[in-house]
Design an enzyme around this catalytic site. Structure first.
Site, PDB file in Angstrom:
ATOM      1  N   GLY A  74       0.807  -1.224   0.000  1.00 34.69           N
ATOM      2  CA  GLY A  74       0.000   0.000   0.000  1.00 34.69           C
ATOM      3  C   GLY A  74       0.837   1.270   0.000  1.00 34.69           C
ATOM      4  O   GLY A  74       0.332   2.353   0.315  1.00 34.69           O
ATOM      5  N   THR A  76       2.053   3.108  -2.510  1.00 37.57           N
ATOM      6  CA  THR A  76       1.610   4.122  -3.464  1.00 37.57           C
ATOM      7  C   THR A  76       0.421   4.905  -2.887  1.00 37.57           C
ATOM      8  O   THR A  76       0.363   6.137  -2.979  1.00 37.57           O
ATOM      9  CB  THR A  76       1.182   3.431  -4.784  1.00 37.57           C
ATOM     10  OG1 THR A  76       2.178   2.480  -5.142  1.00 37.57           O
ATOM     11  CG2 THR A  76       0.981   4.426  -5.897  1.00 37.57           C
ATOM     12  N   HIS A 134      11.733   0.974   1.830  1.00 36.04           N
ATOM     13  CA  HIS A 134      11.284  -0.404   2.064  1.00 36.04           C
ATOM     14  C   HIS A 134      12.253  -1.112   3.023  1.00 36.04           C
ATOM     15  O   HIS A 134      12.139  -2.312   3.234  1.00 36.04           O
ATOM     16  CB  HIS A 134      11.247  -1.184   0.741  1.00 36.04           C
ATOM     17  CG  HIS A 134      10.083  -0.832  -0.145  1.00 36.04           C
ATOM     18  ND1 HIS A 134       8.834  -0.552   0.334  1.00 36.04           N
ATOM     19  CD2 HIS A 134       9.984  -0.746  -1.502  1.00 36.04           C
ATOM     20  CE1 HIS A 134       8.015  -0.297  -0.684  1.00 36.04           C
ATOM     21  NE2 HIS A 134       8.699  -0.394  -1.792  1.00 36.04           N
TER      22      HIS A 134
END
Ligand code: A3P
Length: 327
Positions: A74, A76, A134
């Site tokens: 999620g 974006t 990330h």
């Protein structure tokens, strides 16, 4: 700005070349850069290159906001939400930047910027900066973890993460016959062999850190946001220090932002349609449309047998045991 772009860093390449490589398979399951195992985490070689430079050089500002996530959880969506919550005073909905820019062009991806020699671009962004990563918590630069910066973490049912990743890699590689089968992909995912994997360590670490420092780390679940987007948009706004005023709430500004950031709306903007609208990220061509697929909870049901789902659930529950976190 072209003058801010430098040669991609290479000083860690010799070390990276000594690290264990992903298992070789007849068809690939990662997006073109081989995965290397670094301190228990599987990472694409170039991302790792960027990470090591970032750990040395990145200087946070006290007002920085980081969106952290495991890929396909999620990112974006949350980029669009945080960006539009922060920018709402200066952006009218009719001419909003999200109508002409993909959310990834509004919020830089730190490891990629560092891997591609574009870290100076991050330096010139005015405060408060929003960036995404990330990286697992333990690999973040000290300048972030030792600071008062805010971190928003979003996680998602790993079964849907796996399905989403399979489609994403497939699109990048050019079709279902170019990628490992779903069953192979599943097996590797369960072994933790996945970009930034294993997923369970990634989620758990941010969970534990959010319990230690709840005022600095907001821990959100994709499925919960899907159910109550307005509630979570308000929570996000409070957390990043720009809560919606009563007047804004009465004018339904929250609902308008939620609608603007909905997958239905974003997907429909020309900039986010598949095709030539490509972001070139470290030699990998990614169409801006690839970031928008279904945006639902439970798509795993169309891809996994009940047995596969139960096996992965059991694995995750085992890993989460004692942490207080439920899937
Ligand atoms: P699916 O492939 O299951 O549809 P990331 O942004 O971390 O790469 O995650 C991509 C996933 O988020 C994809 O899931 C994508 O469709 C979904 N997504 C993208 N934009 C979204 C939005 N605005 N609202 C909800 N989900 C969204």
């Amino acid at each position: 700005n072209i003058h801010l772009i430098e040669k991609p860093p290479q000083e860690h390449d010799a070390l990276i070349a000594t690290l264990p490589l992903e298992p070789v398979y007849e068809r690939p399951f990662s997006i073109g850069h081989p995965l290397r195992l670094y301190k228990g985490v599987w990472m694409g070689e170039k991302i790792l290159r960027g990470t090591l430079v970032m750990q040395q050089c990145f200087k946070s500002r006290p007002t920085d906001i980081f969106l952290a996530s495991f890929p396909k959880s999620g990112t974006t969506w949350l980029k669009a939400m945080i960006f539009s919550i922060l920018a709402r005073a200066n952006c009218s909905l009719d001419t909003h930047p999200l109508r002409s820019l993909n959310p990834h062009q509004c919020v830089p991806f730190m490891e990629v910027e560092f891997a591609t020699g574009r870290s100076k671009i991050i330096e010139v962004i005015p405060s408060p900066r929003v960036m995404n990563t990330h990286l697992p918590y333990f690999l973040l630069p000290d300048s972030i973890t030792d600071s008062s910066c805010l971190i928003v973490y979003v996680w998602r049912d790993p079964k849907d993460v796996l399905v989403s990743m399979w489609y994403f890699v497939q699109k990048i590689l050019g079709g279902p016959d170019k990628i490992a089968t779903f069953d192979q992909f599943y097996e590797f995912f369960c072994q933790g062999v996945d970009t930034f994997g294993p997923i369970w360590n990634h989620i758990l670490e941010y969970w534990e850190e959010s319990r230690r420092r709840p005022e600095k780390i907001l821990f959100l679940k994709y499925e919960n946001i899907l159910q109550e987007p307005v509630k979570y948009a308000k929570q996000l706004a409070r957390f990043i220090g720009c809560p919606f005023s009563e007047t804004e709430e009465n004018q339904r500004v929250v609902e308008q932002i939620v609608e603007l950031c909905s997958i239905k709306k974003l997907k429909d903007f020309d900039v986010n349609k598949d095709g030539d609208r490509v972001m070139s990220s470290m030699d990998v061509r990614i169409s801006k449309g690839y970031f928008f697929r279904k945006g639902e909870a439970g798509d795993w049901k169309s891809h996994m047998t009940q047995e596969m789902a139960e096996r992965l659930d059991t694995l995750i529950k085992e890993k989460f045991k004692g942490s207080g976190l439920q899937i």
